[in-house]
Enzyme design. Structure first.
Site, PDB file in Angstrom:
ATOM      1  N   HIS A 212       0.813  -1.218   0.000  1.00 30.04           N
ATOM      2  CA  HIS A 212       0.000   0.000   0.000  1.00 30.04           C
ATOM      3  C   HIS A 212       0.851   1.275   0.000  1.00 30.04           C
ATOM      4  CE1 HIS A 212       0.322  -0.062   4.536  1.00 30.04           C
ATOM      5  NE2 HIS A 212       0.367   1.238   4.339  1.00 30.04           N
TER       6      HIS A 212
ATOM      7  N   ASP B 245      -0.127  -7.675   1.662  1.00 34.23           N
ATOM      8  CA  ASP B 245       0.364  -6.297   1.662  1.00 34.23           C
ATOM      9  C   ASP B 245       1.894  -6.303   1.717  1.00 34.23           C
ATOM     10  OD1 ASP B 245       0.467  -3.552   1.761  1.00 34.23           O
ATOM     11  OD2 ASP B 245      -0.096  -3.410   3.874  1.00 34.23           O
TER      12      ASP B 245
ATOM     13  N   SER C 119       4.301   2.055   7.968  1.00 38.53           N
ATOM     14  CA  SER C 119       4.111   1.135   6.852  1.00 38.53           C
ATOM     15  C   SER C 119       5.416   0.737   6.198  1.00 38.53           C
ATOM     16  CB  SER C 119       3.223   1.780   5.798  1.00 38.53           C
ATOM     17  OG  SER C 119       1.975   2.093   6.312  1.00 38.53           O
TER      18      SER C 119
END
Length: 253
Positions: A66, A108, A202
Site C-alpha cells: 500500500h 500487503d 508502513s
C-alpha cells in the site's frame, strides 16, 4: 461464520488500508547508533518521508504494497537521521504481490528494485529473511519495530529513527479482537500495551531474533493511544518463494 468474517473484512478492514502511511513509533526510543542499517526511508518527489522499508539485497528493498499509493520515487539509506541524508537511490520499479488489492484482503507486501546496487558497508547492511514458510513465532515473544515520524496521535514528525519492543500475540486472540483478519498476517503490539506503531510505520520490518519476519501493514484508523486492537503485519515467511523468484529473475513475477 465464514460469511460473517468475510463481511467484517470487507466492511471494516478494507477501509483501514490507507491508515498506516508515514511512520509513528509509540513509546519507543531513538535507535542506537550503528544499529538497523538495513532501514530505508521511502520518499516522494518532494523529499518527504512516506513509508519505511528494509534492505534485503544491495538493490532490493522490501516494503508494504500500500506504500505505492504514496508514490515514492527514491529511498534514503545509510542514516538514522533523515536531515543528514547519507545516500539516496531512485526506485527503478515496484513489484507488488500479484493478488494484492488492499490491506483488508492481505498480501500487503512489495519489493522495490533500486536504480543501482549499493556496496554493503558499516553504513548500509541487509537483514535476513525467514528460511522456511513458517516464522515459528510464539505468543509473548519479544520483537521490535522501527520507523521515522510522529510518536503519538497528531504529534509532529520526528527526524531520528525510533524503535520499540513489541510482543507477539496469539493469532486466535488477534482474530477475535479484530472480528476477522486477512490470511498470512502476524499480530504484535498495540493491544494490552502502550507500545506499537501508528500512521504509518508502513513497510518497516517486524524483527525477531535478528530476522525480518513481518512488514508493517495496518492498525485501526488513526488511533494511536494504545491499548487498542493489535497491530497487524504481513507474514514474510508466506511469500518467500515469490521474493526469491524476483531476486533471481530480476523481474516482477
Amino acid at each position: 461464520m465464514h460469511r460473517l468474517s468475510t463481511f467484517l473484512l470487507f466492511n471494516v478492514l478494507a477501509c483501514l488500508g490507507q491508515n498506516v502511511q508515514g511512520s509513528y513509533i509509540i513509546h519507543g526510543k531513538k535507535a542506537p547508533a550503528n544499529s538497523m542499517q538495513y532501514m530505508v526511508s521511502l520518499q516522494n518527489k518532494w523529499g518527504h518521508h512516506v513509508c519505511g522499508g528494509f534492505m534485503v539485497r544491495g538493490d532490493i528493498v522490501v516494503t508494504a504494497a500500500h506504500c505505492a499509493e504514496e508514490r515514492p520515487v527514491r529511498v534514503v539509506l545509510g542514516t538514522h537521521k533523515l536531515s543528514e541524508s547519507y545516500m539516496s537511490l531512485d526506485i527503478e520499479y515496484f513489484c507488488k504481490f500479484p493478488t494484492y488489492k488492499s490491506v483488508g484482503f492481505g498480501a500487503d507486501i512489495m519489493l522495490l528494485k533500486l536504480s543501482g546496487e549499493v556496496t554493503l558497508s558499516n553504513r548500509v547492511k541487509i537483514i535476513p529473511l525467514p528460511t522456511s514458510s513458517n516464522a515459528n513465532l510464539r505468543d509473548g515473544q519479544i520483537c521490535s519495530v522501527a520507523g521515522w515520524g510522529q510518536n503519538g496521535t497528531h504529534h509532529p514528525i520526528v527526524d531520528d529513527l525510533r524503535v520499540v519492543n513489541v510482543s507477539i500475540l496469539d493469532p486466535q486472540l488477534c482474530r477475535e479482537k479484530w472480528g476477522g483478519l486477512p490470511p498470512n498476517v502476524i499480530c504484535a503490539g498495540g493491544y494490552n500495551t502502550d507500545k506499537g506503531f501508528c500512521q504509518g510505520d508502513s513497510g518497516g520490518p517486524l524483527v525477531c531474533k535478528g530476522v525480518a519476519v513481518g512488514v508493517v501493514s495496518f492498525n485501526r484508523n488513526f488511533y494511536c493511544t494504545y491499548p487498542d486492537v493489535p497491530n497487524v503485519y504481513t507474514d514474510i515467511s508466506k511469500y518467500l518463494l515469490w521474493i526469491n523468484n524476483i531476486m533471481n529473475t530480476k523481474k516482477c513475477v
